[in-house]
Every structure is written in structure tokens, then in C-alpha cells.
Design an enzyme around this catalytic site. Structure first.
Site, PDB file in Angstrom:
ATOM      1  CG  ASP A   1       9.540-105.413 -72.884  1.00  0.00           C
ATOM      2  OD1 ASP A   1       9.025-105.402 -71.744  1.00  0.00           O
ATOM      3  OD2 ASP A   1       9.833-106.474 -73.464  1.00  0.00           O
TER       4      ASP A   1
ATOM      5  CG  HIS B   1      11.174 -98.212 -68.523  1.00  0.00           C
ATOM      6  ND1 HIS B   1      12.208 -97.398 -68.903  1.00  0.00           N
ATOM      7  CD2 HIS B   1      11.302 -99.341 -69.268  1.00  0.00           C
ATOM      8  CE1 HIS B   1      12.941 -97.998 -69.828  1.00  0.00           C
ATOM      9  NE2 HIS B   1      12.392 -99.191 -70.069  1.00  0.00           N
TER      10      HIS B   1
ATOM     11  CG  ASP C   1       6.932 -90.769 -61.348  1.00  0.00           C
ATOM     12  OD1 ASP C   1       6.938 -91.554 -62.325  1.00  0.00           O
ATOM     13  OD2 ASP C   1       6.048 -89.907 -61.150  1.00  0.00           O
TER      14      ASP C   1
ATOM     15  CD  GLU D   1       9.770-102.477 -68.031  1.00  0.00           C
ATOM     16  OE1 GLU D   1      10.935-102.640 -67.627  1.00  0.00           O
ATOM     17  OE2 GLU D   1       9.365-102.912 -69.129  1.00  0.00           O
TER      18      GLU D   1
HETATM   19  O1  9MR Z   1      13.489-100.877 -71.729  1.00  0.00           O
HETATM   20  C1  9MR Z   1      13.899-102.131 -71.213  1.00  0.00           C
HETATM   21  C2  9MR Z   1      12.916-102.632 -70.193  1.00  0.00           C
HETATM   22  O2  9MR Z   1      11.645-102.834 -70.783  1.00  0.00           O
HETATM   23  C3  9MR Z   1      13.452-103.878 -69.521  1.00  0.00           C
HETATM   24  O3  9MR Z   1      12.631-104.298 -68.445  1.00  0.00           O
HETATM   25  C4  9MR Z   1      14.837-103.619 -68.974  1.00  0.00           C
HETATM   26  C5  9MR Z   1      15.457-104.826 -68.316  1.00  0.00           C
HETATM   27  O4  9MR Z   1      15.541-105.908 -69.157  1.00  0.00           O
HETATM   28  O5  9MR Z   1      15.696-103.187 -70.008  1.00  0.00           O
HETATM   29  C6  9MR Z   1      15.250-101.990 -70.610  1.00  0.00           C
HETATM   30  O6  9MR Z   1      16.125-101.670 -71.644  1.00  0.00           O
HETATM   31  C7  9MR Z   1      17.335-101.082 -71.243  1.00  0.00           C
HETATM   32  C8  9MR Z   1      18.467-102.044 -71.526  1.00  0.00           C
HETATM   33  O7  9MR Z   1      18.359-103.205 -70.746  1.00  0.00           O
HETATM   34  C9  9MR Z   1      19.797-101.369 -71.264  1.00  0.00           C
HETATM   35  N1  9MR Z   1      19.889-100.159 -72.042  1.00  0.00           N
HETATM   36  C10 9MR Z   1      18.842 -99.182 -71.722  1.00  0.00           C
HETATM   37  C11 9MR Z   1      17.490 -99.770 -71.997  1.00  0.00           C
HETATM   38  C12 9MR Z   1      16.408 -98.758 -71.578  1.00  0.00           C
HETATM   39  O8  9MR Z   1      15.786 -98.191 -72.645  1.00  0.00           O
HETATM   40  O1  9MR Z   2      10.128-108.818 -63.445  1.00  0.00           O
HETATM   41  C1  9MR Z   2      11.436-109.155 -63.875  1.00  0.00           C
HETATM   42  C2  9MR Z   2      12.354-109.121 -62.687  1.00  0.00           C
HETATM   43  O2  9MR Z   2      11.985-110.103 -61.762  1.00  0.00           O
HETATM   44  C3  9MR Z   2      13.789-109.332 -63.144  1.00  0.00           C
HETATM   45  O3  9MR Z   2      14.640-109.151 -62.035  1.00  0.00           O
HETATM   46  C4  9MR Z   2      14.114-108.357 -64.255  1.00  0.00           C
HETATM   47  C5  9MR Z   2      15.519-108.534 -64.798  1.00  0.00           C
HETATM   48  O4  9MR Z   2      15.645-109.745 -65.437  1.00  0.00           O
HETATM   49  O5  9MR Z   2      13.213-108.500 -65.315  1.00  0.00           O
HETATM   50  C6  9MR Z   2      11.898-108.219 -64.967  1.00  0.00           C
HETATM   51  O6  9MR Z   2      11.080-108.416 -66.051  1.00  0.00           O
HETATM   52  C7  9MR Z   2      11.204-107.511 -67.136  1.00  0.00           C
HETATM   53  C8  9MR Z   2      11.472-108.349 -68.361  1.00  0.00           C
HETATM   54  O7  9MR Z   2      12.760-108.918 -68.259  1.00  0.00           O
HETATM   55  C9  9MR Z   2      11.337-107.555 -69.635  1.00  0.00           C
HETATM   56  N1  9MR Z   2      10.076-106.882 -69.687  1.00  0.00           N
HETATM   57  C10 9MR Z   2       9.863-105.997 -68.566  1.00  0.00           C
HETATM   58  C11 9MR Z   2       9.890-106.764 -67.278  1.00  0.00           C
HETATM   59  C12 9MR Z   2       9.610-105.867 -66.074  1.00  0.00           C
HETATM   60  O8  9MR Z   2      10.651-105.008 -65.782  1.00  0.00           O
END
Ligand code: 9MR
Ligand code: 9MR
Ligand code: ZN
Length: 553
Positions: free
Chosen positions: A181, A493, A523, A532
Site C-alpha cells: 500500500d 500483494h 503466491d 505482501e
Molecule cells: O491491501 C491492503 C494491504 O496493503 C494491507 O496490509 C492489508 C491489511 O491491513 O489490507 C489490505 O487491504 C484489504 C482490506 O484490509 C480488506 N479488503 C481487501 C483489501 C485488499 O485489497
Molecule cells: O506487519 C504488520 C503485521 O504485523 C500486522 O499483523 C498486520 C495487521 O495489522 O499489519 C502488518 O502491516 C501492514 C500494515 O498494517 C499496512 N501496510 C502493509 C503492512 C504489511 O502487511
């Protein structure tokens, strides 16, 4: 299209079919699993074999000549994957070159190299991954014949609506996008910049030899520091006038899979938090030391900002969670004692300030000098403990130093044991969680510290095992880093990778890894819980790679 290993004699149409299928459905994993980047000469060299066999051979890639033969040992049961695993040990073979392992009746491994410079390219690619994450500017890079690029993004960062001052914009440009993101989070910057600057402190001469081909190359700063400065300059903009530091800059909700320059949703400062403020102090105070030899004025600026926020923290001693109502993006919520401990350590190391020393020592005693085995953005005490432990300043409490030293060695020994007990020599043992691949890489900070204290090579070898695991000695037999090694992730991701129309993803990124169990990595783009990418995981990997740029014993 990903490279696949063909068995000699596989008919062409089968080869093509396997190749096409591989793009969507992954074929059965290779059974001979090893670090597909390779091995440093004079280091242990092992492959895990997930099928019964008796002997193995090392085959030279150029002419298939057998250059080494050995017997498999095992089997042993690997508990987290439930597999019987045999081991091919070819540690006695040290001749530089390109090879594969062949196990009769089982198959061949991925190709790999033996040499002294095997981590040079991975270090370059993974560190350039940070550059490619830059926000507020156009970026461009070529890898594997593809050019990855995006235009200038997010030049309107950011609105002040949530932090007082109404619908007014204040400059929060720059920095790295966090992950797949495009938001920017100070707490996650903390552990990332902390690991990167620790790499600089520990391995500066080796790192300086690697040019990163970034816009600042050839300028007054070494490339590595120039790249980190992109983040530091953004961080300076995250500080309120009273010294409090805003928790993040973010849209209200995650955007779809579009390129960053097409994300036009409004982005906001999110209210201050005490963990973010403490991490800010730690990063900037530490950076002030690192940048001083190259740019004293900048070092002064960093230190002045760190001092202001440190004073604010001291005057506001209780934990303060940022108010994140209105935002569904990354939370990075964390208690602040470890962040404050790290801040105090860096303030003391940079200034010699007695108040900071007492602040650190009280906090370190409160946790009995505990050195974490497994840590990420929520546990940054180790960064402060390492700074204190290796400090050359006078005034430390000798007893506390001894406690931290012995805890550090005990933790490093526990990591070595976890490695010994694991069929893929995974230093994190059987722990799996969101981002655990970053955790594997980050253990190298503890292992390298133990190595520096004792010279015991098991610590350095276990560090190498972290890389061995991430580059293919794992249940999938695949590299977890985009663009590097055997069958790397193809569908991380990552919004850029999903939106740019180029099949292979942006290179140089470590994916989060199996979660919640050993086999739970997929994957596929949707799987943000395992696939991600994120700056904190890359930051740890960069440290681990930097440790092996030079062929030290
Ligand atoms: O795309 C989002 C990712 O970068 C974050 O790490 C993740 C957790 O916060 O959330 C992803 O977004 C998802 C959202 O939380 C729930 N709806 C689907 C999204 C995926 O595109
Ligand atoms: O790395 C983070 C992980 O420890 C948490 O469990 C998770 C859900 O809160 O979020 C991860 O971090 C994400 C962040 O919330 C949004 N950008 C992407 C990060 C990697 O997935
Ligand atoms: Zn951006």
C-alpha cells in the site's frame, strides 16, 4: 515467465506445458531444496531433500560434470511441515562456480553459485527496492529485461483535518511507501531505519563499496545514506512544532490496485502517538551520528529535531495511542516502553547526555535487559540494547552491560538451537505469523552481535542459514524475494506490481511468508496476510545481506 528447472530429457511439449501452468497453478515443488542464490566458500553448504535417497552429487552447470559426491544423512522429521527430510552436506566443496545438486531417483536442485560475492547482486536489488518505494517522486529501474517505473505521486501530502488546523495542507512529501500500500507510517519506519542504520554502523566499509545507481549517486553522501535520507527528510516533516510526531500519513481507506500516481484520494496526517514520537527520536539521533562525517549541518538538523521530540516525550511520560478513528489503513498500534528505551539509548550515544543515560538504564533494568529473539515493528528494545552494549562511551553501568551481554548470548544460543532443531535450518524455528520472513532476517542482528562479541562461528553460520532459508531452503523450495533466486514470488500483494501490466513483479522485495502455519504461504496477489511486501521486512533483509557482502570467516 518464471524460470523452471527441466529434467534433462524432458520432452519439449511437456516442458512448455509445465512452463505455462506455472504461471497460474504452481507445480509440485522441487524436492531438493537449498539457497538458490548460493553459498560462500568456506561456509557450511546443505540442501534439504524431501524424498528418500542415499547419495547425491554436485553437478557443474556448464558441462554437468560431477565435481563432488556425498551420502545423504537422515531422515529426520521436520515437525512444522510433517516431512521426512534428508540432508545433503557438501560443505567440503568450495570451488567457485555454478552448480546444481543431483539426487539419483529424486531430481535436481535449483541452480546456485559458490563464490565470495554471491550476495552483491541481492544486496543491490533489495536495497534498490527501497529506492523504488520512494513516494513524491518518479522512480525507474530495470531488472531482468523489464523496466519498472512510476510517475511522481502523492505531491499533495497531506491534509491537517484530523490534527487540528482544519482543511489545510502541510508538507509531508517524500518517504517510502510502506508496503504493497502507499501510506506512510512512522512506527514502521522506526524498525526499518533502525535496522538499516545498524547495518551502516556494523558494515559501513562493505556497504560503501556498493553503488546503488540512485539519483543522488556521485553526491556528497554514500548512496546507502542518501537512500535513507529520503525517509529521514519525510520524517522531519512529521514533527509537530511542540515535538510530538504524527503517527502516519494515510488515506482513509486502502485504494484499489492502481499505480501510486493515480491514487488521488485525500491523504491526511493522523494524530500523534508516543511510540511514533519515540521512534522518531531514536532514528534521528542515530542518523545524526551516521551522517555527521558527510554533512555536519544535516546532522545538526537531525539532532535538533530529535532533542525537541525527546524533551516532549520526557514531559509527556504516559503512553499515548494515536486517535486513528476514521482510518481503516495500517494501525501499527504498539505500547511505547521499548520505543522510549531505544530513543533514550540513541540520545545518550549521540550526545552523552546523563539524563538520557539514566532514562535508558532504568528502562533496560525494568525489562531485566531482555534481548528479544523474535522482533519486528512492535518490539524495538533490541536496537537500543545493541547501541548501549557496543557503545564506546564511558559511564555505563558495568553490571547492566554484563546482564545485557549474557542475555544477548543466551538469545543467540536459543536461535542457534531453533536452527539446529529445524529440518530447513530455520533460525526462527516453528514460529509463523504475519511477516515472519522479516523476523527470520531480523534475527541476524542478534546473531551478528553475538558473533562480534565472541568470534564463535556458529553465530555467523546461523546468520547464513537465515538467508539460506529465505532464498529456497524451505518447504516450497522457492525464493521469497521477488526477482531473485529460484521461482521467486510472482504475485506479491503490491499495488505497483499488480497495476503496471508487466508480468514479473517489482524486484527486490521479501514477502511476508507463511502465516499462520508452515505451509500457509500463497503466491497470489489477494493474499496480503502471507504475500505482501513491506519496508520493515526489506530493512531486516538488507541488514542480513550486508553482513555477507564481505567474505569474513
Ligand atoms: O491491501 C491492503 C494491504 O496493503 C494491507 O496490509 C492489508 C491489511 O491491513 O489490507 C489490505 O487491504 C484489504 C482490506 O484490509 C480488506 N479488503 C481487501 C483489501 C485488499 O485489497
Ligand atoms: O506487519 C504488520 C503485521 O504485523 C500486522 O499483523 C498486520 C495487521 O495489522 O499489519 C502488518 O502491516 C501492514 C500494515 O498494517 C499496512 N501496510 C502493509 C503492512 C504489511 O502487511
Ligand atoms: Zn507516493
Amino acid at each position: 515467465m518464471r524460470t523452471r528447472i527441466q529434467n534433462p530429457g524432458t520432452p519439449l511439449h511437456v516442458a512448455l506445458l509445465a512452463c505455462c501452468l506455472a504461471a497460474s497453478v504452481h507445480a509440485a515443488p522441487v524436492a531438493v531444496r537449498l539457497n538458490s542464490i548460493g553459498f560462500l566458500s568456506n561456509f557450511p553448504k546443505q540442501a534439504s531433500v524431501a524424498a528418500p535417497g542415499t547419495n547425491f552429487a554436485v553437478i557443474r552447470q556448464s558441462d554437468s560434470a560431477v565435481v563432488f559426491r556425498g551420502a545423504l544423512s537422515g531422515p529426520r522429521t521436520n515437525s512444522d511441515t510433517g516431512e521426512a527430510l534428508w540432508t545433503a552436506d557438501f560443505s567440503g566443496f568450495n570451488t567457485p562456480g555454478a552448480y546444481q545438486i543431483e539426487v539419483p531417483g529424486v531430481g535436481r536442485s535449483a541452480p546456485f553459485r559458490i563464490g565470495s560475492d554471491i550476495y552483491l547482486e541481492p544486496f543491490y536489488v533489495v536495497t534498490r527496492g527501497m529506492y523504488l518505494w520512494r513516494c513524491g517522486t518518479a522512480v525507474r529501474g530495470t531488472h531482468g529485461g523489464h523496466t519498472y517505473a512510476h510517475a511522481v505521486c502523492h505531491t499533495n501530502d497531506a491534509w491537517m483535518d484530523y490534527v487540528g488546523g482544519g482543511h489545510v495542507r502541510m508538507d509531508a512529501n517524500g518517504g517510502w511507501h510502506d508496503a504493497g500500500d502507499y501510506n506512510k507510517y512512522v512506527v514502521n519506519a522506526g524498525v526499518t531505519v533502525g535496522c538499516l542504520l545498524r547495518a551502516w554502523v556494523d558494515f559501513e566499509p562493505a556497504i560503501r563499496r556498493v553503488g546503488l545507481d540512485i539519483p543522488e549517486s556521485g553526491g556528497p553522501l554514500p548512496d546507502f545514506l542518501a537512500e535513507i535520507r529520503w525517509e529521514l527528510d519525510w520524517l522531519l516533516r512529521m514533527q509537530a512544532t511542540n515535538g510530538a510526531v504524527y503517527h502516519k500519513v494515510s488515506t482513509r481507506d486502502f485504494c484499489p490496485f492502481i499505480m501510486p500516481e493515480h491514487e488521488k484520494d485525500e491523504r491526511y496526517f493522523v494524530p500523534w502517538g508516543s511510540a511514533a514520537t519515540a521512534d522518531f527520536v531514536a532514528m534521528l539521533a542515530m542518523a545524526s551520528r551516521c551522517y555527521r562525517p558527510f554533512d555536519a549541518a544535516y546532522a545538526d538538523r537531525l539532532l535538533a529535531a530529535a532533542r525537541l521530540s525527546y524533551r516532549f516525550l520526557r514531559e509527556n511520560p504516559s503512553h499515548h495511542s494515536p486517535d486513528q478513528r476514521g482510518f481503516s489503513t495500517g494501525g501499527y498500534g504498539t505500547r511505547d516502553p521499548d520505543d522510549r528505551l531505544w530513543a533514550a539509548a540513541e540520545m545518550w550515544e549521540t550526545t552523552g547526555d546523563a539524563i538520557a543515560l539514566r532514562d535508558f538504564e532504568e528502562r533496560a533494568r525494568a525489562i531485566n535487559g531482555r534481548v528479544d529473539i523474535n522482533w519486528d515493528w512492535g518490539e524495538v528494545a533490541n536496537l537500543g540494547l545493541l547501541t548501549y552494549l557496543f557503545s564506546e562511551r564511558s559511564g555505563r553501568d558495568g553490571e547492566l552491560v554484563a546482564v545485557i551481554r549474557s542475555n544477548l548470548l543466551a538469545s543467540a544460543d536459543a536461535i542457534v538451537r531453533a536452527r539446529d532443531d529445524h529440518g530447513y535450518a530455520r533460525p526462527l524455528g516453528t514460529r509463523y505469523y504475519w511477516g515472519c520472513n522479516g523476523g527470520v532476517a531480523r534475527q541476524v542482528l542478534v546473531l551478528q552481535a553475538a558473533y562480534r562479541l565472541t568470534g564463535e562461528k556458529r553465530y555467523r553460520e546461523t546468520s547464513a542459514d537465515a538467508l539460506n532459508h529465505l532464498f529456497g531452503r524451505n518447504v516450497f523450495g522457492r525464493s521469497y524475494v521477488t526477482g531473485l533466486g529460484f521461482e521467486p514470488p510472482m504475485h506479491p500483494h503490491d499495488r505497483r506490481s499488480g497495476a503496471d501490466g508487466i508480468a514479473p513483479p517489482w524486484p527486490g522485495y521479501l514477502v511476508g511468508g507463511p502465516n499462520p502455519r508452515a505451509r500457509d504461504w500463497h503466491d497470489v496477489e489477494e493474499d496480503y496476510r502471507t504475500n505482501e511486501i513491506a519496508i520493515n521486512w526489506n530493512g531486516a533483509l538488507i541488514y542480513a545481506l550486508a553482513a555477507f557482502l564481505e567474505p569474513a570467516p
